[in-house]
Motif scaffolding. Structure first.
Motif, PDB file in Angstrom:
ATOM      1  N   PRO A  80     -61.412  27.080  16.722  1.00  0.00           N
ATOM      2  CA  PRO A  80     -60.919  27.198  15.344  1.00  0.00           C
ATOM      3  C   PRO A  80     -60.726  28.659  14.972  1.00  0.00           C
ATOM      4  N   LEU A  81     -59.748  28.922  14.128  1.00  0.00           N
ATOM      5  CA  LEU A  81     -59.451  30.312  13.770  1.00  0.00           C
ATOM      6  C   LEU A  81     -60.668  31.017  13.186  1.00  0.00           C
ATOM      7  N   HIS A  82     -61.414  30.334  12.349  1.00  0.00           N
ATOM      8  CA  HIS A  82     -62.554  30.997  11.705  1.00  0.00           C
ATOM      9  C   HIS A  82     -63.636  31.383  12.715  1.00  0.00           C
ATOM     10  N   ALA A  83     -63.645  30.727  13.876  1.00  0.00           N
ATOM     11  CA  ALA A  83     -64.635  31.052  14.903  1.00  0.00           C
ATOM     12  C   ALA A  83     -64.129  32.088  15.898  1.00  0.00           C
ATOM     13  N   ASP A  84     -62.849  32.424  15.844  1.00  0.00           N
ATOM     14  CA  ASP A  84     -62.265  33.414  16.750  1.00  0.00           C
ATOM     15  C   ASP A  84     -62.432  34.786  16.103  1.00  0.00           C
ATOM     16  N   ARG A  85     -63.605  35.378  16.254  1.00  0.00           N
ATOM     17  CA  ARG A  85     -63.917  36.599  15.527  1.00  0.00           C
ATOM     18  C   ARG A  85     -63.075  37.780  16.004  1.00  0.00           C
ATOM     19  N   GLN A  86     -62.686  37.797  17.282  1.00  0.00           N
ATOM     20  CA  GLN A  86     -61.835  38.896  17.751  1.00  0.00           C
ATOM     21  C   GLN A  86     -60.525  38.902  16.980  1.00  0.00           C
ATOM     22  N   ARG A  87     -59.982  37.733  16.758  1.00  0.00           N
ATOM     23  CA  ARG A  87     -58.729  37.632  16.022  1.00  0.00           C
ATOM     24  C   ARG A  87     -58.946  37.908  14.533  1.00  0.00           C
ATOM     25  N   ALA A  88     -60.022  37.337  13.974  1.00  0.00           N
ATOM     26  CA  ALA A  88     -60.284  37.506  12.557  1.00  0.00           C
ATOM     27  C   ALA A  88     -60.544  38.962  12.191  1.00  0.00           C
ATOM     28  N   GLU A  89     -61.119  39.718  13.138  1.00  0.00           N
ATOM     29  CA  GLU A  89     -61.500  41.106  12.857  1.00  0.00           C
ATOM     30  C   GLU A  89     -60.488  42.120  13.387  1.00  0.00           C
ATOM     31  N   SER A  90     -59.280  41.642  13.693  1.00  0.00           N
ATOM     32  CA  SER A  90     -58.274  42.533  14.292  1.00  0.00           C
ATOM     33  C   SER A  90     -57.510  43.360  13.265  1.00  0.00           C
ATOM     34  N   PHE A  91     -57.571  42.989  11.993  1.00  0.00           N
ATOM     35  CA  PHE A  91     -56.668  43.591  11.010  1.00  0.00           C
ATOM     36  C   PHE A  91     -57.031  45.019  10.629  1.00  0.00           C
ATOM     37  N   GLY A  92     -58.307  45.356  10.698  1.00  0.00           N
ATOM     38  CA  GLY A  92     -58.714  46.687  10.275  1.00  0.00           C
ATOM     39  C   GLY A  92     -58.036  47.801  11.039  1.00  0.00           C
ATOM     40  N   SER A  93     -57.689  47.541  12.293  1.00  0.00           N
ATOM     41  CA  SER A  93     -57.035  48.565  13.111  1.00  0.00           C
ATOM     42  C   SER A  93     -55.662  48.938  12.577  1.00  0.00           C
ATOM     43  N   ALA A  94     -55.094  48.086  11.728  1.00  0.00           N
ATOM     44  CA  ALA A  94     -53.763  48.348  11.183  1.00  0.00           C
ATOM     45  C   ALA A  94     -53.767  48.219   9.659  1.00  0.00           C
ATOM     46  N   ALA A  95     -54.874  48.598   9.020  1.00  0.00           N
ATOM     47  CA  ALA A  95     -55.040  48.332   7.593  1.00  0.00           C
ATOM     48  C   ALA A  95     -53.932  48.940   6.733  1.00  0.00           C
ATOM     49  N   ALA A  96     -53.606  50.216   6.964  1.00  0.00           N
ATOM     50  CA  ALA A  96     -52.587  50.864   6.136  1.00  0.00           C
ATOM     51  C   ALA A  96     -51.218  50.237   6.357  1.00  0.00           C
ATOM     52  N   ARG A  97     -50.910  49.936   7.615  1.00  0.00           N
ATOM     53  CA  ARG A  97     -49.609  49.323   7.924  1.00  0.00           C
ATOM     54  C   ARG A  97     -49.545  47.901   7.386  1.00  0.00           C
ATOM     55  N   TYR A  98     -50.646  47.183   7.472  1.00  0.00           N
ATOM     56  CA  TYR A  98     -50.752  45.833   6.913  1.00  0.00           C
ATOM     57  C   TYR A  98     -50.431  45.867   5.415  1.00  0.00           C
ATOM     58  N   ASP A  99     -51.053  46.794   4.703  1.00  0.00           N
ATOM     59  CA  ASP A  99     -50.858  46.867   3.262  1.00  0.00           C
ATOM     60  C   ASP A  99     -49.422  47.236   2.908  1.00  0.00           C
ATOM     61  N   ARG A 100     -48.828  48.084   3.722  1.00  0.00           N
ATOM     62  CA  ARG A 100     -47.469  48.556   3.435  1.00  0.00           C
ATOM     63  C   ARG A 100     -46.428  47.470   3.681  1.00  0.00           C
ATOM     64  N   HIS A 101     -46.640  46.633   4.700  1.00  0.00           N
ATOM     65  CA  HIS A 101     -45.561  45.760   5.154  1.00  0.00           C
ATOM     66  C   HIS A 101     -45.786  44.274   4.922  1.00  0.00           C
ATOM     67  N   ARG A 102     -47.008  43.857   4.621  1.00  0.00           N
ATOM     68  CA  ARG A 102     -47.193  42.441   4.306  1.00  0.00           C
ATOM     69  C   ARG A 102     -46.581  42.130   2.938  1.00  0.00           C
ATOM     70  N   PRO A 103     -45.982  40.951   2.787  1.00  0.00           N
ATOM     71  CA  PRO A 103     -45.273  40.642   1.535  1.00  0.00           C
ATOM     72  C   PRO A 103     -46.222  40.434   0.363  1.00  0.00           C
ATOM     73  N   ARG A 104     -45.715  40.707  -0.824  1.00  0.00           N
ATOM     74  CA  ARG A 104     -46.425  40.380  -2.043  1.00  0.00           C
ATOM     75  C   ARG A 104     -46.124  38.923  -2.395  1.00  0.00           C
ATOM     76  N   TYR A 105     -46.905  38.370  -3.316  1.00  0.00           N
ATOM     77  CA  TYR A 105     -46.756  36.962  -3.680  1.00  0.00           C
ATOM     78  C   TYR A 105     -45.731  36.820  -4.799  1.00  0.00           C
ATOM     79  N   PRO A 106     -45.019  35.685  -4.847  1.00  0.00           N
ATOM     80  CA  PRO A 106     -44.015  35.503  -5.898  1.00  0.00           C
ATOM     81  C   PRO A 106     -44.617  35.648  -7.289  1.00  0.00           C
ATOM     82  N   ALA A 107     -43.856  36.276  -8.171  1.00  0.00           N
ATOM     83  CA  ALA A 107     -44.346  36.528  -9.529  1.00  0.00           C
ATOM     84  C   ALA A 107     -44.703  35.228 -10.242  1.00  0.00           C
ATOM     85  N   GLU A 108     -43.945  34.178 -10.011  1.00  0.00           N
ATOM     86  CA  GLU A 108     -44.217  32.892 -10.660  1.00  0.00           C
ATOM     87  C   GLU A 108     -45.556  32.324 -10.191  1.00  0.00           C
TER      88      GLU A 108
END
Length: 251
Positions: free
Chosen positions: A5-33
């Motif tokens: 299960p994804l929640h048990a795959d800690r390597q995958r779950a903890e992978s985002f910090g290595s790209a935190a600034a790029r993640y924040d810059r390029h991940r989409p925002r949520y629809p205003a509605e």
């Protein structure tokens, strides 16, 4: 493909910090509605679970909510805190609510990273009278080039380039919510974004399935995607989803 299960795959779950600034810059925002449907009045008390870099939290705060973010990754939490969000660093399982209650608990692109049965039970104890739980996802899919065309870039590198949360967003979510004593409704918000080649490549290479690849394979994927997409960019759809939940009446 792993059956873990994804929640048990800690390597995958903890992978985002290595790209935190790029993640924040390029991940989409949520629809205003979608955001407007969550912030039903000014000053609403919101707990943003698995807040990442505070993408949803910042939008909710801008709409008038009082937001507390919970995020386990220190690099992601640092980016969220730099936006002025109040952040407590912990996994949701380990986080201590200290008798606090919330009008809204949000999992924005994060519910698939927690053990769902335990998480839903904990949420029930956090909701103030009349409070709601919102499970939220941006669901971005390429239209042109087609997903089948773009999938060729992943061959031999990533087994499953599609969104990892598809299963938990689907029908399998309904019995989990019912067992937790939560009634729910689904609301969809359709957008048709266009991405330049660079924007698309930067976004999809912040997905966990890519971030855990060796650096050479990540670069190989970038090169392949750039060649496939070309100068026309990517026309996409975002079929954003909010699953809005309230405690079911006691029998």
């Amino acid at each position: 493909m792993s059956d873990t299960p994804l929640h048990a795959d800690r390597q995958r779950a903890e992978s985002f910090g290595s790209a935190a600034a790029r993640y924040d810059r390029h991940r989409p925002r949520y629809p205003a509605e979608l955001i407007a449907d969550l912030v039903v009045h000014q000053g609403i008390r919101v707990l943003d679970v698995g807040a990442g870099t505070g993408i949803a939290g910042a939008q909710l705060r801008a709409a008038g909510a009082d937001v507390l973010a919970v995020e386990p990754d220190p690099q992601m939490a640092e980016v969220a805190a730099a936006k002025g969000l109040s952040v407590e660093q912990a996994t949701f399982a380990d986080w201590d609510p200290r008798d606090r209650a919330f009008d809204l608990v949000v999992f924005a692109q994060s519910f698939h990273w927690v053990e769902p049965v335990d998480a839903l039970a904990k949420v029930r104890g956090l909701l103030a009278p009349g409070g709601r739980l919102a499970l939220v996802w941006n669901r971005i899919v390429a239209v042109a080039p087609s997903p089948e065309t773009l999938a060729g870039a992943y061959a031999g590198l990533v087994d499953q380039p599609n969104r990892p949360s598809a299963d938990i967003e689907g029908a399998g979510l309904d019995p989990l919510l019912a067992a937790a004593g939560l009634s729910h409704e689904r609301r969809r918000y359709l957008e048709h974004p266009h991405y330049s080649c660079a924007e698309w490549v930067e976004m999809v290479t912040t997905y966990s399935s890519v971030l855990r690849l060796p650096a050479a394979d990540q670069e190989r994927l970038r090169t392949r995607l750039t060649a496939l997409i070309g100068t026309d960019g990517v026309q996409a759809t975002n079929d954003a989803l909010a699953v809005l939940c309230t405690p079911s009446p006691e029998p």
